[in-house]
Motif scaffolding. Structure first.
Motif, PDB file in Angstrom:
ATOM      1  N   THR A 192      -4.654  21.951  58.292  1.00  0.00           N
ATOM      2  CA  THR A 192      -3.967  22.820  59.242  1.00  0.00           C
ATOM      3  C   THR A 192      -4.492  24.246  59.148  1.00  0.00           C
ATOM      4  OG1 THR A 192      -1.951  21.476  59.191  1.00  0.00           O
ATOM      5  CG2 THR A 192      -1.727  23.746  59.941  1.00  0.00           C
ATOM      6  N   MET A 193      -4.598  24.752  57.936  1.00  0.00           N
ATOM      7  CA  MET A 193      -5.082  26.112  57.737  1.00  0.00           C
ATOM      8  C   MET A 193      -6.522  26.252  58.210  1.00  0.00           C
ATOM      9  SD  MET A 193      -4.117  29.108  56.726  1.00  0.00           S
ATOM     10  CE  MET A 193      -2.696  28.944  55.642  1.00  0.00           C
ATOM     11  N   ALA A 194      -7.352  25.238  57.947  1.00  0.00           N
ATOM     12  CA  ALA A 194      -8.756  25.287  58.362  1.00  0.00           C
ATOM     13  C   ALA A 194      -8.877  25.323  59.878  1.00  0.00           C
ATOM     14  CB  ALA A 194      -9.505  24.086  57.797  1.00  0.00           C
ATOM     15  N   SER A 195      -8.088  24.514  60.557  1.00  0.00           N
ATOM     16  CA  SER A 195      -8.126  24.494  62.014  1.00  0.00           C
ATOM     17  C   SER A 195      -7.766  25.857  62.597  1.00  0.00           C
ATOM     18  CB  SER A 195      -7.168  23.420  62.548  1.00  0.00           C
ATOM     19  OG  SER A 195      -7.181  23.382  63.952  1.00  0.00           O
ATOM     20  N   MET A 196      -6.733  26.476  62.036  1.00  0.00           N
ATOM     21  CA  MET A 196      -6.299  27.793  62.501  1.00  0.00           C
ATOM     22  C   MET A 196      -7.353  28.849  62.172  1.00  0.00           C
ATOM     23  SD  MET A 196      -2.575  29.416  61.770  1.00  0.00           S
ATOM     24  CE  MET A 196      -2.169  31.127  62.048  1.00  0.00           C
ATOM     25  N   ALA A 197      -7.910  28.782  60.983  1.00  0.00           N
ATOM     26  CA  ALA A 197      -8.910  29.763  60.564  1.00  0.00           C
ATOM     27  C   ALA A 197     -10.142  29.720  61.453  1.00  0.00           C
ATOM     28  CB  ALA A 197      -9.301  29.509  59.111  1.00  0.00           C
ATOM     29  N   TRP A 198     -10.634  28.539  61.757  1.00  0.00           N
ATOM     30  CA  TRP A 198     -11.850  28.431  62.560  1.00  0.00           C
ATOM     31  C   TRP A 198     -11.646  28.975  63.970  1.00  0.00           C
ATOM     32  CZ3 TRP A 198     -16.348  28.403  60.670  1.00  0.00           C
ATOM     33  CH2 TRP A 198     -16.651  27.730  59.470  1.00  0.00           C
ATOM     34  N   GLU A 199     -10.438  28.826  64.517  1.00  0.00           N
ATOM     35  CA  GLU A 199     -10.171  29.395  65.842  1.00  0.00           C
ATOM     36  C   GLU A 199     -10.265  30.919  65.803  1.00  0.00           C
ATOM     37  OE1 GLU A 199      -9.700  28.009  68.853  1.00  0.00           O
ATOM     38  OE2 GLU A 199     -10.210  26.116  67.863  1.00  0.00           O
ATOM     39  N   ILE A 200      -9.737  31.521  64.741  1.00  0.00           N
ATOM     40  CA  ILE A 200      -9.784  32.981  64.608  1.00  0.00           C
ATOM     41  C   ILE A 200     -11.205  33.465  64.330  1.00  0.00           C
ATOM     42  CG2 ILE A 200      -9.059  34.876  63.099  1.00  0.00           C
ATOM     43  CD1 ILE A 200      -6.320  33.475  62.935  1.00  0.00           C
ATOM     44  N   LEU A 201     -11.959  32.671  63.575  1.00  0.00           N
ATOM     45  CA  LEU A 201     -13.317  33.060  63.207  1.00  0.00           C
ATOM     46  C   LEU A 201     -14.306  32.918  64.366  1.00  0.00           C
ATOM     47  CD1 LEU A 201     -13.436  31.510  59.636  1.00  0.00           C
ATOM     48  CD2 LEU A 201     -13.388  33.951  60.206  1.00  0.00           C
ATOM     49  N   LYS A 202     -13.881  32.301  65.448  1.00  0.00           N
ATOM     50  CA  LYS A 202     -14.742  32.214  66.627  1.00  0.00           C
ATOM     51  C   LYS A 202     -14.959  33.586  67.251  1.00  0.00           C
ATOM     52  CE  LYS A 202     -13.504  27.489  68.050  1.00  0.00           C
ATOM     53  NZ  LYS A 202     -12.807  26.678  69.094  1.00  0.00           N
ATOM     54  N   SER A 203     -14.013  34.483  67.085  1.00  0.00           N
ATOM     55  CA  SER A 203     -14.123  35.825  67.656  1.00  0.00           C
ATOM     56  C   SER A 203     -14.989  36.709  66.764  1.00  0.00           C
ATOM     57  CB  SER A 203     -12.731  36.450  67.818  1.00  0.00           C
ATOM     58  OG  SER A 203     -11.955  35.715  68.736  1.00  0.00           O
ATOM     59  N   GLU A 204     -15.602  37.685  67.359  1.00  0.00           N
ATOM     60  CA  GLU A 204     -16.613  38.487  66.690  1.00  0.00           C
ATOM     61  C   GLU A 204     -16.069  39.272  65.497  1.00  0.00           C
ATOM     62  OE1 GLU A 204     -19.927  41.929  67.839  1.00  0.00           O
ATOM     63  OE2 GLU A 204     -18.489  41.199  69.325  1.00  0.00           O
ATOM     64  N   ASN A 205     -16.735  39.090  64.366  1.00  0.00           N
ATOM     65  CA  ASN A 205     -16.504  39.883  63.155  1.00  0.00           C
ATOM     66  C   ASN A 205     -15.098  39.752  62.573  1.00  0.00           C
ATOM     67  OD1 ASN A 205     -19.139  40.905  63.199  1.00  0.00           O
ATOM     68  ND2 ASN A 205     -18.551  42.591  64.562  1.00  0.00           N
ATOM     69  N   ASN A 206     -14.374  38.704  62.895  1.00  0.00           N
ATOM     70  CA  ASN A 206     -13.096  38.467  62.224  1.00  0.00           C
ATOM     71  C   ASN A 206     -13.330  37.845  60.856  1.00  0.00           C
ATOM     72  OD1 ASN A 206     -11.414  39.439  64.233  1.00  0.00           O
ATOM     73  ND2 ASN A 206     -11.166  37.452  65.222  1.00  0.00           N
ATOM     74  N   THR A 207     -12.446  38.156  59.913  1.00  0.00           N
ATOM     75  CA  THR A 207     -12.423  37.492  58.613  1.00  0.00           C
ATOM     76  C   THR A 207     -10.989  37.043  58.341  1.00  0.00           C
ATOM     77  OG1 THR A 207     -12.068  39.604  57.469  1.00  0.00           O
ATOM     78  CG2 THR A 207     -14.341  38.823  57.672  1.00  0.00           C
ATOM     79  N   VAL A 208     -10.852  36.068  57.446  1.00  0.00           N
ATOM     80  CA  VAL A 208      -9.508  35.561  57.154  1.00  0.00           C
ATOM     81  C   VAL A 208      -9.267  35.486  55.654  1.00  0.00           C
ATOM     82  CG1 VAL A 208      -9.351  34.220  59.299  1.00  0.00           C
ATOM     83  CG2 VAL A 208     -10.225  33.132  57.221  1.00  0.00           C
ATOM     84  N   SER A 209      -8.018  35.713  55.294  1.00  0.00           N
ATOM     85  CA  SER A 209      -7.499  35.423  53.959  1.00  0.00           C
ATOM     86  C   SER A 209      -6.279  34.532  54.127  1.00  0.00           C
ATOM     87  CB  SER A 209      -7.131  36.718  53.223  1.00  0.00           C
ATOM     88  OG  SER A 209      -8.291  37.451  52.882  1.00  0.00           O
ATOM     89  N   VAL A 210      -5.773  34.024  53.008  1.00  0.00           N
ATOM     90  CA  VAL A 210      -4.708  33.023  53.068  1.00  0.00           C
ATOM     91  C   VAL A 210      -3.587  33.395  52.102  1.00  0.00           C
ATOM     92  CG1 VAL A 210      -4.138  30.615  52.528  1.00  0.00           C
ATOM     93  CG2 VAL A 210      -6.211  31.147  53.798  1.00  0.00           C
ATOM     94  N   LEU A 211      -2.360  33.256  52.594  1.00  0.00           N
ATOM     95  CA  LEU A 211      -1.166  33.421  51.761  1.00  0.00           C
ATOM     96  C   LEU A 211      -0.235  32.247  52.031  1.00  0.00           C
ATOM     97  CD1 LEU A 211       0.956  34.919  50.029  1.00  0.00           C
ATOM     98  CD2 LEU A 211       1.560  36.246  52.083  1.00  0.00           C
ATOM     99  N   VAL A 212       0.139  31.530  50.968  1.00  0.00           N
ATOM    100  CA  VAL A 212       1.065  30.411  51.117  1.00  0.00           C
ATOM    101  C   VAL A 212       2.192  30.533  50.097  1.00  0.00           C
ATOM    102  CG1 VAL A 212      -0.648  28.808  52.068  1.00  0.00           C
ATOM    103  CG2 VAL A 212      -0.305  28.915  49.584  1.00  0.00           C
ATOM    104  N   MET A 213       3.341  29.982  50.460  1.00  0.00           N
ATOM    105  CA  MET A 213       4.475  29.986  49.549  1.00  0.00           C
ATOM    106  C   MET A 213       4.216  29.084  48.344  1.00  0.00           C
ATOM    107  SD  MET A 213       7.486  29.608  52.364  1.00  0.00           S
ATOM    108  CE  MET A 213       7.784  30.838  53.636  1.00  0.00           C
ATOM    109  N   ALA A 214       3.525  27.959  48.578  1.00  0.00           N
ATOM    110  CA  ALA A 214       3.263  27.018  47.487  1.00  0.00           C
ATOM    111  C   ALA A 214       1.996  26.228  47.763  1.00  0.00           C
ATOM    112  CB  ALA A 214       4.451  26.076  47.307  1.00  0.00           C
ATOM    113  N   MET A 215       1.382  25.736  46.695  1.00  0.00           N
ATOM    114  CA  MET A 215       0.170  24.940  46.783  1.00  0.00           C
ATOM    115  C   MET A 215       0.407  23.587  46.143  1.00  0.00           C
ATOM    116  SD  MET A 215      -3.648  25.833  45.356  1.00  0.00           S
ATOM    117  CE  MET A 215      -3.005  26.188  43.714  1.00  0.00           C
ATOM    118  N   ASP A 216       0.126  22.535  46.900  1.00  0.00           N
ATOM    119  CA  ASP A 216       0.302  21.168  46.406  1.00  0.00           C
ATOM    120  C   ASP A 216      -0.828  20.814  45.456  1.00  0.00           C
ATOM    121  OD1 ASP A 216       1.133  18.602  46.038  1.00  0.00           O
ATOM    122  OD2 ASP A 216       1.009  18.008  48.135  1.00  0.00           O
TER     123      ASP A 216
END
Length: 216
Positions: A192-216
């Motif tokens: 889910t996070m990867a799908s969302m990240a790649w959509e944002i990264l399609k735009s010029e010069n965007n970068t992403v970081s991640v914050l989650v409440m918990a990690m499985d």
């Protein structure tokens, strides 16, 4: 006050009466498996994200162990009509995360499909996101990303039945040259996070970081 006497707030773990602003008692708080991640350094969540998409930094507040208190907290937030838990988790996060190398430009939570939002009555990430925004003075956008398809909650599926989430998200407006902090409740497969990240990264010069409440 009268309602507090009739329906006192109780610890999610042991049932002890606690104040209305608390989630668990002091004793049970020690049972929560916090990750002690460093947002600005390498950690397990960042390494897992890097296998799926380019990521700047990553932070998970808790470890999502099976039958653990952290699992109980997240499940109460999502399925127990206890939206205010998001604010408490955000406050715990603010005490443990540091943006010493530079704050993100924008906070963006994973959206719910409108059908699921109507059913649940709230997005469990919104109050969390708004509290982080307030604590660190970072703007947020609850509507930048749209979820295109409705499907059952990942947590209610058998692991082998979980499907890839390609094209599940769309961007509602153009955002460029931004460092965007993506926010979710639990990082499991990361699809889910990867799908969302790649959509944002399609735009010029965007970068992403991640914050989650918990990690499985």
């Amino acid at each position: 006050m009268f309602l507090n006497l009739l329906f006192p707030n109780r610890c999610l773990e042991c049932g002890t009466m606690i104040s209305a602003e608390e989630l668990v008692c002091e004793i049970c708080f020690e049972k929560i498996h916090f990750t002690h991640d460093d947002f600005n350094d390498n950690n397990l969540l960042k390494e897992r994200c890097k296998l799926l998409f380019p990521v700047e930094n990553a932070f998970a507040l808790m470890q999502f162990d099976k039958e653990s208190l952290s699992q109980k907290i997240i499940h109460n937030l999502k399925y127990g009509s206890r939206e205010k838990i998001g604010k408490i988790l955000a406050e715990w996060t603010s005490e443990r995360i540091s943006f010493e190398n530079g704050k993100p430009d924008l906070l963006v939570p994973v959206p719910l499909h409108p059908r699921k939002l109507r059913k649940r009555g709230y997005n469990q990430l919104h109050l969390f996101t708004e509290t982080i925004s307030r604590d660190f003075e970072i703007p947020f956008d609850l509507h930048l990303v749209r979820r295109n398809f409705y499907k059952k909650a990942q947590a209610k599926k058998r692991r082998e039945e979980r499907i890839q989430t390609e094209n599940i998200f769309s961007i509602n407006k153009e955002v460029t040259n931004k460092h965007i902090l993506l926010i979710d409740d639990v990082f499991t497969t990361g699809n889910t996070m990867a799908s969302m990240a790649w959509e944002i990264l399609k735009s010029e010069n965007n970068t992403v970081s991640v914050l989650v409440m918990a990690m499985d």
